[in-house]
Design an enzyme around this catalytic site. Sequence first.
Site, PDB file in Angstrom:
ATOM      1  N   SER A   1      48.211  82.805  53.161  1.00 27.72           N
ATOM      2  CA  SER A   1      48.216  81.366  53.402  1.00 27.72           C
ATOM      3  C   SER A   1      49.424  80.975  54.245  1.00 27.72           C
ATOM      4  CB  SER A   1      48.217  80.624  52.066  1.00 27.72           C
ATOM      5  OG  SER A   1      47.830  79.293  52.275  1.00 27.72           O
TER       6      SER A   1
ATOM      7  N   GLY B   1      44.054  80.586  55.672  1.00 25.27           N
ATOM      8  CA  GLY B   1      45.377  80.931  56.205  1.00 25.27           C
ATOM      9  C   GLY B   1      45.790  80.112  57.406  1.00 25.27           C
TER      10      GLY B   1
ATOM     11  N   GLU C   1      37.207  80.375  55.270  1.00 27.55           N
ATOM     12  CA  GLU C   1      37.478  79.597  54.052  1.00 27.55           C
ATOM     13  C   GLU C   1      38.769  78.791  54.203  1.00 27.55           C
ATOM     14  OE1 GLU C   1      37.850  82.796  51.312  1.00 27.55           O
ATOM     15  OE2 GLU C   1      35.739  83.291  51.318  1.00 27.55           O
ATOM     16  N   PRO C   2      38.841  77.908  55.185  1.00 25.24           N
ATOM     17  CA  PRO C   2      40.090  77.161  55.348  1.00 25.24           C
ATOM     18  C   PRO C   2      40.304  76.170  54.211  1.00 25.24           C
ATOM     19  CG  PRO C   2      38.410  76.321  56.849  1.00 25.24           C
ATOM     20  CD  PRO C   2      37.803  77.498  56.148  1.00 25.24           C
ATOM     21  N   GLY C   3      41.528  76.076  53.752  1.00 26.65           N
ATOM     22  CA  GLY C   3      41.896  75.075  52.749  1.00 26.65           C
ATOM     23  C   GLY C   3      42.946  74.160  53.354  1.00 26.65           C
ATOM     24  N   ARG C   4      44.158  74.699  53.439  1.00 27.13           N
ATOM     25  CA  ARG C   4      45.299  73.925  53.922  1.00 27.13           C
ATOM     26  C   ARG C   4      45.000  73.186  55.230  1.00 27.13           C
ATOM     27  NH1 ARG C   4      50.387  75.000  52.471  1.00 27.13           N
ATOM     28  NH2 ARG C   4      49.949  77.118  51.803  1.00 27.13           N
TER      29      ARG C   4
ATOM     30  N   CYS D   1      63.277  66.946  32.650  1.00 31.85           N
ATOM     31  CA  CYS D   1      64.629  67.352  32.255  1.00 31.85           C
ATOM     32  C   CYS D   1      65.028  68.702  32.847  1.00 31.85           C
ATOM     33  CB  CYS D   1      64.704  67.419  30.735  1.00 31.85           C
ATOM     34  SG  CYS D   1      63.539  68.621  30.088  1.00 31.85           S
TER      35      CYS D   1
ATOM     36  N   TYR E   1      47.563  72.285  48.053  1.00 30.13           N
ATOM     37  CA  TYR E   1      48.293  72.947  46.960  1.00 30.13           C
ATOM     38  C   TYR E   1      49.380  72.038  46.392  1.00 30.13           C
ATOM     39  CZ  TYR E   1      45.760  76.659  49.181  1.00 30.13           C
ATOM     40  OH  TYR E   1      44.740  77.390  49.730  1.00 30.13           O
TER      41      TYR E   1
HETATM   42  N1  PLP Z   1      40.158  81.927  50.472  1.00 28.73           N
HETATM   43  C1  PLP Z   1      40.781  82.614  49.508  1.00 28.73           C
HETATM   44  C2  PLP Z   1      40.094  83.785  48.909  1.00 28.73           C
HETATM   45  C3  PLP Z   1      42.064  82.233  49.083  1.00 28.73           C
HETATM   46  O1  PLP Z   1      42.673  82.928  48.123  1.00 28.73           O
HETATM   47  C4  PLP Z   1      42.676  81.101  49.679  1.00 28.73           C
HETATM   48  C5  PLP Z   1      44.002  80.669  49.276  1.00 28.73           C
HETATM   49  O2  PLP Z   1      44.642  81.225  48.408  1.00 28.73           O
HETATM   50  C6  PLP Z   1      41.959  80.400  50.666  1.00 28.73           C
HETATM   51  C7  PLP Z   1      40.712  80.848  51.059  1.00 28.73           C
HETATM   52  C8  PLP Z   1      42.528  79.188  51.346  1.00 28.73           C
HETATM   53  O3  PLP Z   1      43.629  79.529  52.126  1.00 28.73           O
HETATM   54  P1  PLP Z   1      44.358  78.463  53.043  1.00 28.73           P
HETATM   55  O4  PLP Z   1      44.572  77.234  52.250  1.00 28.73           O
HETATM   56  O5  PLP Z   1      45.627  79.116  53.426  1.00 28.73           O
HETATM   57  O6  PLP Z   1      43.479  78.208  54.220  1.00 28.73           O
END
Ligand code: PLP
Length: 440
Positions: free
Chosen positions: A195, A232, A266-269, A339, A370
Amino acid sequence: MVIEKRVSKALVLENNTAEDVSRAMIEGGLQKDPFYIFDMDKAYQRVQYFKNMMPRIKIFYAVKSNDSDFMLKLAASLGLGFDCASPGEIHKVLKLKVSPLSIVFAMPTKSPEWMLYARQCGIKHTTFDNLCELNKIKQFWPDAKLLLRIRVHSDSVYDLGKKFGCDFETEAIDLLEEAAALNITVVGVAFHVGSGCSSPDSYVLGLQQVKQLFEHEDKAGRKMKIVDIGGGFLSDKTDRIDKVSKLVNNAIEELFPDPEVQVIAEPGRYLCDNSFTLYCNINTVRPVQVGDSSINMLYLNDGVFGCLRYNEPWHTVKRFRVHSEGEQLKPTVLWGPTCHPIDRVLDNLVIMLPACTIYDWLVFPSRGAYSMTMASRFSTLPEPHIRNVISQELFNILKDSKVLGLDDFLEQNIATPLPPTLPSIIVHSKILQTNYTLAV
Ligand code: PLP
């Protein structure tokens, strides 16, 4: 008073912007709790940009990065697929009437219960990277369609290869052969470069290795059809994705010219980060003297146990009130509301901010990925509410989608306060006698 988890309505912006909404909420003195503004148009633009830059790739949004209601609804209404990593994530996505065939259970290590759950939900695709998992799959999910997860190292903020992915040289072929011997179908290969990846060549390396595994399977008379290049993609600068996409497009064209081969990512970020801005309030301002310097310690109402847990190098903060000319910047340390001494925001940095009072707000841009999904239960602090905002234009585009029904939207004044997060006040008529009571 019930503590509402998150606001589940969206505000349709006619003549206003997302910034206008936050200004109205803060300057109107309507807020006390930390809150997010989710600018749905920005997330939409990210999806469109990704699609335009890499037209061959089908997006499977990584739910773990941000599973807030409207982020998922937006993704579903745009017809994206989903990468789910737990039954909870699968449940959330299926509730939106997404087909189980649009979900990849991209978690290479699953309990038997997780497998049975996914199978009962109609999910077909999952990943594996070891023999133990393969044997479990044989027993609990024998009709699964598998993707072999291989390890690809890169320059990334989070190296997922430490935890997942088999070794291409020494393990991958054996695992493919084992699967065949167990009569389990492997339909493709997956990798994740880590990532926050800053070495675009890593995707090309991954694709080259996938190609060799496709060739191995071809020779063995078995046919694979899915290439999963994972996530990633960095979201801090747009030219990064431009660079990645050039390399990835060329590699796909050269290595997988057959259009029958499905390429997914599989983009997230990249999709969710920059559309969420977190606004925090200041509980206390405490100047301290450290050696020769005077440092302002600000105690915020969210911190590392909440939505400010990770502080990647690109994260920034600013004071909401405009910096007036001639106003000096002061060395400042930001503490969260618990705390614990590790509850220090932006790592151990002393940052430069203009002087703040307890009436000031701090703005944390790009806090969609995240952040809320990693908030903990520590000290029973509530999650920030999310104020979802969408332009009239985007609303018009989405309103016919089966996912985003009109009922989900509430037209409201831009200065509508979010519900407070304080729990209800309890006053008992009979008080339990404990051994210890405090002197008054
Ligand atoms: N796919 C898999 C299997 C992952 O473990 C992750 C993040 O941990 C992602 C996709 C998403 O990655 P990113 O948010 O860096 O694009």
